[in-house]
Design a protein around this motif. Sequence first.
Motif, PDB file in Angstrom:
ATOM      1  N   ARG A   1       0.829  -1.211   0.000  1.00  0.00           N
ATOM      2  CA  ARG A   1       0.000   0.000   0.000  1.00  0.00           C
ATOM      3  C   ARG A   1       0.865   1.265   0.000  1.00  0.00           C
ATOM      4  NH1 ARG A   1      -5.327   1.113   1.277  1.00  0.00           N
ATOM      5  NH2 ARG A   1      -5.700   3.301   1.859  1.00  0.00           N
ATOM      6  N   TRP A   2       1.919   1.298   0.848  1.00  0.00           N
ATOM      7  CA  TRP A   2       2.759   2.492   0.892  1.00  0.00           C
ATOM      8  C   TRP A   2       3.410   2.760  -0.464  1.00  0.00           C
ATOM      9  CZ3 TRP A   2       7.919   3.494   0.032  1.00  0.00           C
ATOM     10  CH2 TRP A   2       8.376   4.756   0.451  1.00  0.00           C
ATOM     11  N   SER A   3       3.902   1.709  -1.131  1.00  0.00           N
ATOM     12  CA  SER A   3       4.552   1.881  -2.429  1.00  0.00           C
ATOM     13  C   SER A   3       3.576   2.457  -3.454  1.00  0.00           C
ATOM     14  CB  SER A   3       5.097   0.544  -2.932  1.00  0.00           C
ATOM     15  OG  SER A   3       6.098   0.051  -2.070  1.00  0.00           O
ATOM     16  N   VAL A   4       2.346   1.973  -3.447  1.00  0.00           N
ATOM     17  CA  VAL A   4       1.360   2.473  -4.403  1.00  0.00           C
ATOM     18  C   VAL A   4       0.963   3.910  -4.060  1.00  0.00           C
ATOM     19  CG1 VAL A   4      -0.938   2.096  -5.376  1.00  0.00           C
ATOM     20  CG2 VAL A   4       0.519   0.138  -4.847  1.00  0.00           C
ATOM     21  N   GLU A   5       0.877   4.235  -2.780  1.00  0.00           N
ATOM     22  CA  GLU A   5       0.549   5.615  -2.393  1.00  0.00           C
ATOM     23  C   GLU A   5       1.635   6.578  -2.857  1.00  0.00           C
ATOM     24  OE1 GLU A   5      -1.992   4.660   1.711  1.00  0.00           O
ATOM     25  OE2 GLU A   5       0.177   4.989   1.780  1.00  0.00           O
ATOM     26  N   MET A   6       2.904   6.206  -2.691  1.00  0.00           N
ATOM     27  CA  MET A   6       3.990   7.059  -3.159  1.00  0.00           C
ATOM     28  C   MET A   6       3.993   7.168  -4.684  1.00  0.00           C
ATOM     29  SD  MET A   6       5.403   8.161  -0.396  1.00  0.00           S
ATOM     30  CE  MET A   6       3.758   8.072   0.348  1.00  0.00           C
ATOM     31  N   PHE A   7       3.680   6.074  -5.363  1.00  0.00           N
ATOM     32  CA  PHE A   7       3.590   6.084  -6.827  1.00  0.00           C
ATOM     33  C   PHE A   7       2.481   7.021  -7.286  1.00  0.00           C
ATOM     34  CE2 PHE A   7       1.272   4.223 -10.479  1.00  0.00           C
ATOM     35  CZ  PHE A   7       2.229   4.406 -11.474  1.00  0.00           C
ATOM     36  N   ALA A   8       1.327   6.960  -6.631  1.00  0.00           N
ATOM     37  CA  ALA A   8       0.208   7.816  -7.022  1.00  0.00           C
ATOM     38  C   ALA A   8       0.540   9.284  -6.817  1.00  0.00           C
ATOM     39  CB  ALA A   8      -1.040   7.435  -6.231  1.00  0.00           C
ATOM     40  N   CYS A   9       1.282   9.594  -5.762  1.00  0.00           N
ATOM     41  CA  CYS A   9       1.618  10.985  -5.465  1.00  0.00           C
ATOM     42  C   CYS A   9       2.760  11.489  -6.337  1.00  0.00           C
ATOM     43  CB  CYS A   9       1.979  11.112  -3.983  1.00  0.00           C
ATOM     44  SG  CYS A   9       2.490  12.773  -3.476  1.00  0.00           S
ATOM     45  N   PHE A  10       3.877  10.773  -6.371  1.00  0.00           N
ATOM     46  CA  PHE A  10       5.084  11.269  -7.029  1.00  0.00           C
ATOM     47  C   PHE A  10       5.128  11.001  -8.523  1.00  0.00           C
ATOM     48  CE2 PHE A  10       6.360  11.281  -2.628  1.00  0.00           C
ATOM     49  CZ  PHE A  10       7.160  12.395  -2.528  1.00  0.00           C
TER      50      PHE A  10
ATOM     51  N   VAL B   1      -3.871  12.261  -2.292  1.00  0.00           N
ATOM     52  CA  VAL B   1      -3.324  11.020  -1.741  1.00  0.00           C
ATOM     53  C   VAL B   1      -2.805  11.324  -0.345  1.00  0.00           C
ATOM     54  CG1 VAL B   1      -1.609   9.194  -2.037  1.00  0.00           C
ATOM     55  CG2 VAL B   1      -2.682  10.243  -4.047  1.00  0.00           C
ATOM     56  N   PHE B   2      -3.037  10.396   0.575  1.00  0.00           N
ATOM     57  CA  PHE B   2      -2.516  10.584   1.928  1.00  0.00           C
ATOM     58  C   PHE B   2      -2.130   9.228   2.497  1.00  0.00           C
ATOM     59  CE2 PHE B   2      -2.702  11.235   6.524  1.00  0.00           C
ATOM     60  CZ  PHE B   2      -1.898  12.366   6.626  1.00  0.00           C
ATOM     61  N   SER B   3      -0.920   9.144   3.065  1.00  0.00           N
ATOM     62  CA  SER B   3      -0.393   7.897   3.609  1.00  0.00           C
ATOM     63  C   SER B   3      -0.299   7.997   5.125  1.00  0.00           C
ATOM     64  CB  SER B   3       0.994   7.601   3.016  1.00  0.00           C
ATOM     65  OG  SER B   3       1.554   6.451   3.603  1.00  0.00           O
ATOM     66  N   THR B   4      -1.111   7.213   5.811  1.00  0.00           N
ATOM     67  CA  THR B   4      -1.047   7.187   7.271  1.00  0.00           C
ATOM     68  C   THR B   4       0.069   6.294   7.777  1.00  0.00           C
ATOM     69  OG1 THR B   4      -2.654   5.374   7.348  1.00  0.00           O
ATOM     70  CG2 THR B   4      -3.522   7.620   7.477  1.00  0.00           C
ATOM     71  N   GLY B   5       0.618   5.443   6.913  1.00  0.00           N
ATOM     72  CA  GLY B   5       1.657   4.518   7.341  1.00  0.00           C
ATOM     73  C   GLY B   5       3.064   5.041   7.186  1.00  0.00           C
ATOM     74  N   ASP B   6       3.228   6.263   6.688  1.00  0.00           N
ATOM     75  CA  ASP B   6       4.563   6.831   6.496  1.00  0.00           C
ATOM     76  C   ASP B   6       5.027   7.474   7.797  1.00  0.00           C
ATOM     77  OD1 ASP B   6       6.485   7.868   4.053  1.00  0.00           O
ATOM     78  OD2 ASP B   6       6.441   9.245   5.748  1.00  0.00           O
TER      79      ASP B   6
ATOM     80  N   SER C   1      -6.192  15.227   8.301  1.00  0.00           N
ATOM     81  CA  SER C   1      -5.917  15.393   6.870  1.00  0.00           C
ATOM     82  C   SER C   1      -7.198  15.541   6.063  1.00  0.00           C
ATOM     83  CB  SER C   1      -5.119  14.201   6.346  1.00  0.00           C
ATOM     84  OG  SER C   1      -5.865  12.994   6.463  1.00  0.00           O
ATOM     85  N   GLY C   2      -8.311  14.981   6.552  1.00  0.00           N
ATOM     86  CA  GLY C   2      -9.559  15.078   5.803  1.00  0.00           C
ATOM     87  C   GLY C   2     -10.015  16.503   5.589  1.00  0.00           C
ATOM     88  N   ARG C   3      -9.627  17.405   6.459  1.00  0.00           N
ATOM     89  CA  ARG C   3     -10.013  18.814   6.310  1.00  0.00           C
ATOM     90  C   ARG C   3      -9.338  19.470   5.117  1.00  0.00           C
ATOM     91  NH1 ARG C   3      -8.353  22.108  10.320  1.00  0.00           N
ATOM     92  NH2 ARG C   3      -6.711  20.730  11.054  1.00  0.00           N
ATOM     93  N   PHE C   4      -8.261  18.862   4.614  1.00  0.00           N
ATOM     94  CA  PHE C   4      -7.506  19.466   3.516  1.00  0.00           C
ATOM     95  C   PHE C   4      -7.866  18.863   2.156  1.00  0.00           C
ATOM     96  CE2 PHE C   4      -5.037  20.103   7.355  1.00  0.00           C
ATOM     97  CZ  PHE C   4      -4.672  21.436   7.256  1.00  0.00           C
ATOM     98  N   ARG C   5      -8.893  18.009   2.101  1.00  0.00           N
ATOM     99  CA  ARG C   5      -9.339  17.496   0.805  1.00  0.00           C
ATOM    100  C   ARG C   5      -9.736  18.666  -0.090  1.00  0.00           C
ATOM    101  NH1 ARG C   5     -10.853  12.034   0.445  1.00  0.00           N
ATOM    102  NH2 ARG C   5     -10.787  10.885   2.420  1.00  0.00           N
ATOM    103  N   PRO C   6      -9.550  18.569  -1.392  1.00  0.00           N
ATOM    104  CA  PRO C   6      -8.982  17.449  -2.160  1.00  0.00           C
ATOM    105  C   PRO C   6      -7.502  17.622  -2.462  1.00  0.00           C
ATOM    106  CG  PRO C   6     -10.006  18.995  -3.664  1.00  0.00           C
ATOM    107  CD  PRO C   6     -10.118  19.595  -2.279  1.00  0.00           C
ATOM    108  N   PHE C   7      -6.758  18.259  -1.555  1.00  0.00           N
ATOM    109  CA  PHE C   7      -5.335  18.505  -1.793  1.00  0.00           C
ATOM    110  C   PHE C   7      -4.490  17.879  -0.688  1.00  0.00           C
ATOM    111  CE2 PHE C   7      -7.569  22.191  -3.734  1.00  0.00           C
ATOM    112  CZ  PHE C   7      -7.222  21.968  -5.061  1.00  0.00           C
ATOM    113  N   ARG C   8      -4.822  16.668  -0.295  1.00  0.00           N
ATOM    114  CA  ARG C   8      -4.094  16.021   0.794  1.00  0.00           C
ATOM    115  C   ARG C   8      -2.670  15.649   0.402  1.00  0.00           C
ATOM    116  NH1 ARG C   8      -7.543  11.114   2.742  1.00  0.00           N
ATOM    117  NH2 ARG C   8      -7.735  10.884   0.479  1.00  0.00           N
ATOM    118  N   SER C   9      -2.402  15.427  -0.886  1.00  0.00           N
ATOM    119  CA  SER C   9      -1.024  15.139  -1.304  1.00  0.00           C
ATOM    120  C   SER C   9      -0.110  16.308  -0.974  1.00  0.00           C
ATOM    121  CB  SER C   9      -0.973  14.835  -2.810  1.00  0.00           C
ATOM    122  OG  SER C   9      -1.691  13.678  -3.126  1.00  0.00           O
ATOM    123  N   LEU C  10      -0.574  17.509  -1.233  1.00  0.00           N
ATOM    124  CA  LEU C  10       0.229  18.690  -0.934  1.00  0.00           C
ATOM    125  C   LEU C  10       0.376  18.856   0.574  1.00  0.00           C
ATOM    126  CD1 LEU C  10       1.704  21.097  -2.200  1.00  0.00           C
ATOM    127  CD2 LEU C  10      -0.414  22.409  -1.967  1.00  0.00           C
ATOM    128  N   PHE C  11      -0.693  18.609   1.317  1.00  0.00           N
ATOM    129  CA  PHE C  11      -0.602  18.659   2.772  1.00  0.00           C
ATOM    130  C   PHE C  11       0.411  17.632   3.280  1.00  0.00           C
ATOM    131  CE2 PHE C  11      -2.117  16.868   6.858  1.00  0.00           C
ATOM    132  CZ  PHE C  11      -1.901  17.979   7.657  1.00  0.00           C
TER     133      PHE C  11
END
Length: 393
Positions: free
Chosen positions: A301-310, A317-322, A367-377
């Motif tokens: 999951r972490w690898s796919v989250e980083m792939f989706a963001c970067f 995208v937001f990763s709680t496991g990082d 992080s939900g308060r920053f939708r839809p820009f959670r990747s930037l957050f």
Amino acid sequence: MASRRSTRLAAMASSAKVDPAPPPPAHTAPSCKRKAPTQAAVPVDGAGEVPSTPRKRRTTGDAKPPKTPTPAAANLIAEEAHTQKPKPAAVARLADPSRTNALLRSPKTSRIIAAQAPVAAVPSKLATTTTTTTTATILEEACAHLIRVDPRMKLLIDRHYCRLFSPEGLAEQIDPFEALCSSIISQQVSGAAAKSIKARFIALFNSPPPNPPSSQTTTAPDTDADTDDLITAKPTFPTPAAVARTPLPTLRTAGLSQRKAEYLQGLAQKFASGELTAQELADAPYDEMLAKLTAVRGLGRWSVEMFACFALRRMDVFSTGDLGVQRGMAAFVGRDVARLKRKGTGSNSKGGGKWKYMAEEEMEEISGRFRPFRSLFMWYMWRVEETDVSTME
């Protein structure tokens, strides 16, 4: 007679002071360099004789933003592809924070692919606001949104420029196959080791064809490799078909473990067969893309989250496991992370225990308060420790 002689001597002394030696130039510092034969200044364009020891140039910083302090795997995903052509001028395209905003390059044909708009879009308030959002304005809009949600974000935004979602960042062409391979290669190794292994992996498919030394024949790919991958001026990342038909022992000569070699070959087979395509990764909803990629061996999951963001440049995208995000968020909300023992701050959090700076439920709520820009957050949470958060008031 004596007075005439003294007058004559005084006149001679005054005439000797008419042309005094010119003082040394003010800008000339004492040095051991050989001086020019004349007093003319040395031309700045290098014409004429130059001193035997060249003058040391004053170095100035490029004022470039520092690299994102993300884990090594994410940094490797974000690197430019080896097949990257000269960067074109950033052309504004329609952008959507909930979709892929990167220009993807097909691993098979090198064709440039952009996300397609949904065929039947349901009219909504979000749709009306994103129709005018482009790759030239989405970063500015996202930063303004973060500041509206929490004014403390302004200090982070003013000090750190996020090139990832900038117009120039969104103009880069990304090979999704290479990005996913980089994610697998960098698992459980240092950043330097991951770069070295990736370089050797690419070299397997870029060996010089004319008369290779006999000592290198054991590490060369099989004879069925694509000639287009072998005859090239610059190292290019191999195609999925080339990786899929390369024997595992050959892949392992790049420094890969047996398991990672199997992961890369399995991923290559999915791209070669069409089970995974760049167009699908560009168009699929996030949850669908996440489920399909985490089903591939070697991609968690972490690898796919980083792939989706970067790589895909998805902005929600937001990763709680990082761990970096956890630590940054704990500091952002005012906790002393130096005193935290990484044992989970919430007793009711699933999987709590070790290596937790903050419970996942709390991270999701904030992080939900920053939708839809959670990747930037999330990107700015990695930056928190570079900024004095005590001034965020």
